[in-house]
Motif scaffolding. Structure first.
Motif, mmCIF file in Angstrom:
data_model
loop_
_atom_site.group_PDB
_atom_site.id
_atom_site.type_symbol
_atom_site.label_atom_id
_atom_site.label_comp_id
_atom_site.label_asym_id
_atom_site.label_seq_id
_atom_site.Cartn_x
_atom_site.Cartn_y
_atom_site.Cartn_z
ATOM 1 N N PHE A 5 -4.081 -2.041 6.363
ATOM 2 C CA PHE A 5 -3.397 -1.062 5.972
ATOM 3 C C PHE A 5 -2.577 -1.577 4.924
ATOM 4 C CE2 PHE A 5 0.791 1.487 7.196
ATOM 5 C CZ PHE A 5 0.399 2.435 6.332
ATOM 6 N N HIS A 6 -1.977 -3.006 5.052
ATOM 7 C CA HIS A 6 -1.453 -3.700 4.038
ATOM 8 C C HIS A 6 -2.074 -3.715 2.450
ATOM 9 C CE1 HIS A 6 0.239 -7.332 1.703
ATOM 10 N NE2 HIS A 6 1.465 -6.725 2.173
ATOM 11 N N ALA A 7 -3.465 -4.248 2.862
ATOM 12 C CA ALA A 7 -4.481 -4.240 1.641
ATOM 13 C C ALA A 7 -4.348 -2.935 1.038
ATOM 14 C CB ALA A 7 -5.584 -4.908 1.993
ATOM 15 N N SER A 8 -4.526 -1.785 1.700
ATOM 16 C CA SER A 8 -4.850 -0.448 1.143
ATOM 17 C C SER A 8 -3.517 -0.099 0.510
ATOM 18 C CB SER A 8 -5.161 0.340 2.121
ATOM 19 O OG SER A 8 -4.008 0.706 3.082
ATOM 20 N N LEU A 9 -2.340 -0.239 0.957
ATOM 21 C CA LEU A 9 -1.004 0.028 0.342
ATOM 22 C C LEU A 9 -0.975 -0.768 -1.047
ATOM 23 C CD1 LEU A 9 1.322 -0.109 3.148
ATOM 24 C CD2 LEU A 9 0.674 2.153 1.755
ATOM 25 N N THR A 10 -1.172 -2.007 -0.954
ATOM 26 C CA THR A 10 -1.172 -2.731 -1.998
ATOM 27 C C THR A 10 -2.297 -2.448 -3.117
ATOM 28 O OG1 THR A 10 -0.608 -4.864 -0.828
ATOM 29 C CG2 THR A 10 -1.257 -5.362 -3.012
ATOM 30 N N ALA A 11 -3.298 -1.891 -2.948
ATOM 31 C CA ALA A 11 -4.296 -1.503 -3.913
ATOM 32 C C ALA A 11 -3.894 -0.435 -4.380
ATOM 33 C CB ALA A 11 -5.651 -1.191 -3.121
ATOM 34 N N VAL A 12 -3.157 0.692 -3.961
ATOM 35 C CA VAL A 12 -2.846 1.786 -4.426
ATOM 36 C C VAL A 12 -1.428 1.453 -5.019
ATOM 37 C CG1 VAL A 12 -1.925 4.191 -3.814
ATOM 38 C CG2 VAL A 12 -4.093 3.431 -2.926
ATOM 39 N N TRP A 13 -0.396 1.016 -4.365
ATOM 40 C CA TRP A 13 0.974 0.950 -4.998
ATOM 41 C C TRP A 13 1.281 -0.368 -5.733
ATOM 42 C CZ3 TRP A 13 3.446 5.173 -5.511
ATOM 43 C CH2 TRP A 13 3.077 6.244 -4.878
ATOM 44 N N CYS A 41 -4.472 3.703 8.224
ATOM 45 C CA CYS A 41 -3.405 4.221 9.525
ATOM 46 C C CYS A 41 -2.386 4.989 8.907
ATOM 47 C CB CYS A 41 -2.636 2.781 9.620
ATOM 48 S SG CYS A 41 -1.642 2.676 11.185
ATOM 49 N N GLY A 42 -1.774 5.045 7.642
ATOM 50 C CA GLY A 42 -0.922 6.022 7.277
ATOM 51 C C GLY A 42 -1.060 7.511 7.174
ATOM 52 N N ALA A 43 -2.718 7.610 6.841
ATOM 53 C CA ALA A 43 -3.270 8.909 6.640
ATOM 54 C C ALA A 43 -2.407 9.833 5.600
ATOM 55 C CB ALA A 43 -3.427 9.567 7.995
ATOM 56 N N ARG A 44 -2.191 10.887 5.942
ATOM 57 C CA ARG A 44 -1.558 11.950 5.227
ATOM 58 C C ARG A 44 0.083 11.793 4.888
ATOM 59 N NH1 ARG A 44 1.313 16.522 7.392
ATOM 60 N NH2 ARG A 44 1.718 16.282 9.712
ATOM 61 N N PHE A 45 0.607 10.666 5.699
ATOM 62 C CA PHE A 45 2.182 10.236 5.483
ATOM 63 C C PHE A 45 2.317 9.398 4.300
ATOM 64 C CE2 PHE A 45 1.251 11.377 9.933
ATOM 65 C CZ PHE A 45 2.182 12.459 10.007
#
Length: 197
Positions: A5-13, A41-45
């Motif tokens: 989840f951390h890596a996916s957030l960093t990749a987007v934001w 993990c965050g899905a639609r949120f």
């Protein structure tokens, strides 16, 4: 795909927004490091990155964006009305203040106040470790299962909230809560006249 989840957030934001907001806020909410959670993990949120909206938001408020842009709330302000109306057709079969115990999945019985009752369908809303315990399931490494508990504290007071916001996210790791909501700003009928929450 990202490994966490951390890596996916960093990749987007990017690293700055992730470290300033997304990581501390979500780690408080989920009660664990984001590197231990799956990438979706965050899905639609978690909003999708929209650079044009970010630029616009830096200039003025942006309305009508996100999964939570519309609220449906009873006119009376009593959220309990939703549960009451859903339960009404079954009112003769709903019992309160009964302690549920062991569940026998083969016999389709549940212990209620120490007496076995037959059920047709069962919805267990407890945390997964409790489901396993209640059903006497044999699960390897049940010690690896985990859940996060939340406390929802409501405070009512005389007066008004002098802002129009519905809620604020609180990412600061030093503050023990992650969000503050203002139900009276969503619907003034959630409080008595002259009061707020």
């Amino acid at each position: 795909t990202a490994p966490s989840f951390h890596a996916s957030l960093t990749a987007v934001w990017g690293p700055t927004l992730t470290e300033q907001f997304f990581r501390p806020y979500n780690e408080k909410m989920w009660g664990r490091r984001l590197s231990s959670l799956p990438p979706d993990c965050g899905a639609r949120f978690i909003p999708k990155a929209a650079p044009d909206l970010v630029r616009l938001g830096a200039e003025r408020p942006v309305h009508g964006y996100g999964y939570n842009r519309i609220f449906v709330y009873p006119k009376s302000g009593r959220i309990q009305e939703l549960a009451d109306r859903l339960a009404a057709p079954f009112a003769d079969r709903i019992r309160f203040k009964i302690k549920a115990g062991q569940i026998d999945l083969n016999r389709r019985t549940i212990s209620l106040n120490g007496s076995a009752q037959i059920y047709d369908a069962l919805i267990h809303t407890g945390a997964l470790p409790h489901v396993i315990e209640n059903c006497d399931l044999k699960v390897d490494r049940v010690d690896l299962l985990d859940c996060v508990g939340l406390i929802n504290l409501r405070v009512g007071f005389q007066g008004a909230i002098k802002m129009d916001d519905h809620w604020h996210y609180v990412p600061d790791p030093e503050v023990p809560f992650f969000r503050v909501g203002y139900p009276a700003n969503i619907n003034p009928n959630t409080c008595p006249s002259g009061c707020a929450s």
